[in-house]
Every structure is written in C-alpha cells, then in structure tokens.
Motif scaffolding. Structure first.
Motif, PDB file in Angstrom:
ATOM      1  N   ARG A   8      20.255  20.083 -80.787  1.00 10.82           N
ATOM      2  CA  ARG A   8      19.325  18.950 -80.903  1.00 10.82           C
ATOM      3  C   ARG A   8      18.301  19.154 -82.016  1.00 10.82           C
ATOM      4  N   ILE A   9      18.020  20.404 -82.376  1.00 10.96           N
ATOM      5  CA  ILE A   9      17.050  20.668 -83.446  1.00 10.96           C
ATOM      6  C   ILE A   9      17.484  19.982 -84.739  1.00 10.96           C
ATOM      7  N   HIS A  10      18.793  19.934 -84.954  1.00 11.99           N
ATOM      8  CA  HIS A  10      19.320  19.319 -86.181  1.00 11.99           C
ATOM      9  C   HIS A  10      18.963  17.829 -86.255  1.00 11.99           C
ATOM     10  N   ASP A  11      18.759  17.189 -85.097  1.00 12.06           N
ATOM     11  CA  ASP A  11      18.373  15.773 -85.076  1.00 12.06           C
ATOM     12  C   ASP A  11      17.027  15.547 -85.751  1.00 12.06           C
ATOM     13  N   PHE A  12      16.213  16.608 -85.837  1.00 14.06           N
ATOM     14  CA  PHE A  12      14.878  16.490 -86.437  1.00 14.06           C
ATOM     15  C   PHE A  12      14.868  16.992 -87.885  1.00 14.06           C
ATOM     16  N   GLY A  13      16.057  17.178 -88.464  1.00 12.03           N
ATOM     17  CA  GLY A  13      16.159  17.515 -89.883  1.00 12.03           C
ATOM     18  C   GLY A  13      16.063  18.992 -90.196  1.00 12.03           C
ATOM     19  N   GLN A  14      16.040  19.833 -89.160  1.00  8.79           N
ATOM     20  CA  GLN A  14      15.974  21.274 -89.394  1.00  8.79           C
ATOM     21  C   GLN A  14      17.337  21.920 -89.152  1.00  8.79           C
ATOM     22  N   SER A  15      17.665  22.900 -89.983  1.00  8.70           N
ATOM     23  CA  SER A  15      18.920  23.629 -89.827  1.00  8.70           C
ATOM     24  C   SER A  15      18.647  24.975 -89.167  1.00  8.70           C
ATOM     25  N   ILE A  16      19.464  25.326 -88.187  1.00 13.30           N
ATOM     26  CA  ILE A  16      19.369  26.638 -87.552  1.00 13.30           C
ATOM     27  C   ILE A  16      20.422  27.560 -88.157  1.00 13.30           C
ATOM     28  N   TRP A  17      19.947  28.669 -88.678  1.00 10.51           N
ATOM     29  CA  TRP A  17      20.828  29.718 -89.179  1.00 10.51           C
ATOM     30  C   TRP A  17      20.685  30.912 -88.250  1.00 10.51           C
ATOM     31  N   LEU A  18      21.741  31.661 -88.096  1.00  9.28           N
ATOM     32  CA  LEU A  18      21.729  32.835 -87.232  1.00  9.28           C
ATOM     33  C   LEU A  18      21.298  34.061 -88.034  1.00  9.28           C
ATOM     34  N   ASP A  19      20.293  34.774 -87.533  1.00  7.23           N
ATOM     35  CA  ASP A  19      19.814  35.984 -88.204  1.00  7.23           C
ATOM     36  C   ASP A  19      20.538  37.196 -87.619  1.00  7.23           C
ATOM     37  N   PHE A  20      21.832  37.225 -87.829  1.00  2.00           N
ATOM     38  CA  PHE A  20      22.656  38.285 -87.249  1.00  2.00           C
ATOM     39  C   PHE A  20      24.084  38.121 -87.742  1.00  2.00           C
ATOM     40  N   THR A  21      24.734  39.232 -87.988  1.00  6.62           N
ATOM     41  CA  THR A  21      26.170  39.176 -88.258  1.00  6.62           C
ATOM     42  C   THR A  21      26.786  40.527 -87.927  1.00  6.62           C
ATOM     43  N   GLU A  22      28.010  40.518 -87.496  1.00  8.05           N
ATOM     44  CA  GLU A  22      28.801  41.728 -87.300  1.00  8.05           C
ATOM     45  C   GLU A  22      30.265  41.317 -87.309  1.00  8.05           C
ATOM     46  N   ARG A  23      31.113  42.272 -87.645  1.00  7.07           N
ATOM     47  CA  ARG A  23      32.539  41.978 -87.796  1.00  7.07           C
ATOM     48  C   ARG A  23      33.155  41.437 -86.499  1.00  7.07           C
ATOM     49  N   LYS A  24      32.745  42.030 -85.377  1.00  2.35           N
ATOM     50  CA  LYS A  24      33.296  41.625 -84.080  1.00  2.35           C
ATOM     51  C   LYS A  24      32.980  40.155 -83.792  1.00  2.35           C
TER      52      LYS A  24
END
Length: 364
Positions: A8-24
C-alpha cells in the motif's frame, strides 16, 4: 482479503527497496515473492550485509574455493561473489524496471570498497569497473557522499553510470550532492550524450542521527524531541529536493529527459526499543521517494504498519525542532560530520572482517 500494508505504501508514490540480499534469498524464490506480494521495487546492499551473508552460510564456499585456486585475492573473490548476486537480483527486478515509465524503479545497488571513501580517483576507477562488469541497466553503484565522493559522483553521472549516493546525514552535504548530480548531467549533455536513462538516489541515514542526538537532549532536559530530530531533518531534506528539482536549471535538463535524483530514506529500523519499530517508515511516506528497509522492519510493517502520506505533515514543527537544537547548544552540523566519519568506520570493520573470512577460506 486486505491489501498488504507494505504494498500500500506504493499507492502514496513511495518505493520500498529491501536493504538486504543473500544468494539463498535470490535462488529460493524468496526475493521474487517479496516483489510479487509486498511490492518490493529494488534492493540495496552494503559491506555489512554481504559479510553476514557470506560468513553465515555455505552457499559461497564452492565459488570461493574455485576462485582461490585461480589465485584471486580476497577482495577480488568478494567482488566476484557480489557481482553474481547483484546480477541475479537485477534480473529478477527487470520486469519492475521495464514497467510503466522505464527506469522508474527496479534497481539493485552495489557499493564501492569502503576503503575508498576518502579517495576520489580510486572511487571513480572502481565505479567504472563495477558498472562495466555488472552490465545491467538496472543497477546502481553506491558512492559515499563524502567531500571526496562528490567529484566522483559528478564524473560517474557524466559517464552515464547510475549512482546511489550513500552515507548522507547533513542537509548542507545533501545540497552539495544535488549539485554534483545536476552538474554531472550538464557535463554529459555538453558532451553531446543522452541523459534520459540515468538514475540516481541520495540516501539519508536517519535513525543513527537520533541515536547520537537523543542522549544530548536527555542531558539538557528536552525529552519531547526524543526520536524526532532525524524525521525533522528528513522533512527539511525533502523540501530541498522539491526546490532543487523544480528549479529552472533542472527544468532545462528535464526537457532533455533527465530525472530528479530521488531522496532515499535509509537506516529506518528503530534502534530505540522504547519507540515503535515502524516509526521512521510511517513518518516519511511521501511521493517520489524511496525507503530501503531491512527484512525485520519490512515484516513488522506488513504486520502492523499504517501507510499514509505524512512526509509533508507538521513542517513547521520540523523547522522549530531544528531551531530548538541551535537554541540549546546542539550543533547538528558537527553531529552529522561525526556520523559520516563513524559511518565510514562502521562499513570498514565488517569489510575487513569479510576479507579476513575469505582469506581464511582461501588458505584452506
């Protein structure tokens, strides 16, 4: 069925990016699920994230062994691992990158070595190398917004490299970052090259400001401002963003296809257990912005977050909060410079630990 709170955050014009990554996460389908179900629209990484991913799993052991046999150094091995992960994540976000207005989102970020934070030429060289090796339109190279990073940012933008400016704390430095971005676009346009494909974000680290300021407020008996200074600073940063990117100077670039350099809220997990674990996320939802959040904060917001457009609420109170700091003798400029210096060190330590762990595996 109710709509996912994160989505729902995207409805207000904001993009959520994930601050995390791993191969699994990438290979198991977990990241694809976050894209589909939570509307996650990008990924950021840093040395601490990779240190945890590589040191706490066996997913990288085979590749480390192979690269070690080829005589690669620990740093060469790290970037080979990281590039593979970032490319795989970028490929998952390709459909996001290509939807609606191409290039609006779908970016995955990889940082230059934290050892280069005070080295302009070294930063430029590595940014060029990583950009070439990643070979994806929807990646960003992270460069710290240090004084030495500013000319590197300008040069890289002028060469058509997407840049995520990281480790921003102060409003004065943010103005300099917007100048580096715009000047880089102007340099590129003067050289007769297109600017309509370049993307950049300016990443503000927020909760760390309150971690440093709150004890000072407590000492001076101003507890009503506890947990509020970072949010007030972010709101003022957003006003700078609106002013700079609606200026006549930028409009000339916009006519040639340039995009504004969005502000990105980073370090939005609450460090103080006495305040809400979604406080920073809720307070800073607003149009044309990005929020990069760790997995636990994303899960908390999915569970009990309340998305509303709040970024421009109570702007006068935000201004008064920053003025109050001056009145009571708290120098926010000194604090943000100290945070920048400490931030570099906080990335150096996990990077050193990571290289040491790779070296130990390499010897095996």
């Amino acid at each position: 069925m109710s709509t996912n709170n994160v989505k729902r955050i995207h409805d207000f014009g904001q993009s959520i990016w994930l601050d995390f990554t791993e191969r699994k996460l990438i290979q198991s389908g977990g990241l694809k699920k976050l894209i589909d179900e939570d509307g996650v629209r990008g990924v950021t990484s840093n040395p601490a994230i990779f240190e945890k991913a590589i040191s706490s799993s066996s997913d990288y052991d085979e590749q480390i062994a192979r690269l070690a046999k080829e005589g690669k150094s620990p740093e060469e091995i790290f970037y080979a691992l990281a590039i593979d992960d970032i490319q795989a994540a970028a490929d998952l976000f390709k459909s996001v990158y290509e939807e609606e207005v191409e290039g609006a989102d779908g970016y995955v970020s990889l940082e230059v070595s934290p050892f280069l934070a005070r080295d302009t030429e070294g930063t430029i060289r590595q940014a060029r190398d990583l950009w070439k090796r990643l070979a994806r339109k929807n990646v960003m190279i992270k460069i710290p917004g240090t004084a030495e990073g500013l000319p590197a940012i300008r040069t890289c933008i002028s060469e058509g490299i997407n840049i995520n400016v990281t480790l921003l704390f102060g409003l004065g430095r943010y103005e300099e970052v917007t100048e580096a971005y715009i000047a880089g676009l102007e340099d590129r346009l003067s050289a007769g090259k297109p600017i309509d494909h370049i993307a950049s974000v300016a990443s503000f680290f927020l909760s760390r400001i309150d971690v440093m300021v709150d004890p000072l407020l407590n000492e001076k008996g101003f507890n009503e401002l506890k947990g509020e200074v970072a949010i007030a600073s972010a709101k003022k940063a957003y006003q700078i963003y609106k002013r700079v990117f609606s200026s006549e100077r930028f409009k000339k670039l916009e006519e040639k296809g340039a995009r504004p350099q969005r502000v990105l809220w980073a370090s939005t997990s609450s460090k103080d257990p006495s305040i809400s674990d979604v406080k920073y996320v809720e307070a800073l939802i607003g149009p044309d912005t990005v929020d990069t959040i760790p997995m636990e904060t994303l899960e908390a917001f999915r569970d009990h977050g309340n998305p509303e457009n709040r970024l421009e609420e109570n702007l006068n109170e935000a201004h008064l909060a920053m003025e109050k700091l001056k009145e009571i003798g708290i120098n926010i400029d000194e604090i943000t410079q100290k945070l920048e210096d400490e931030g570099i060190e906080k990335f150096n330590k996990p990077y050193e630990k990571l290289l040491k762990a790779i070296e130990e595996q390499r010897k095996k």
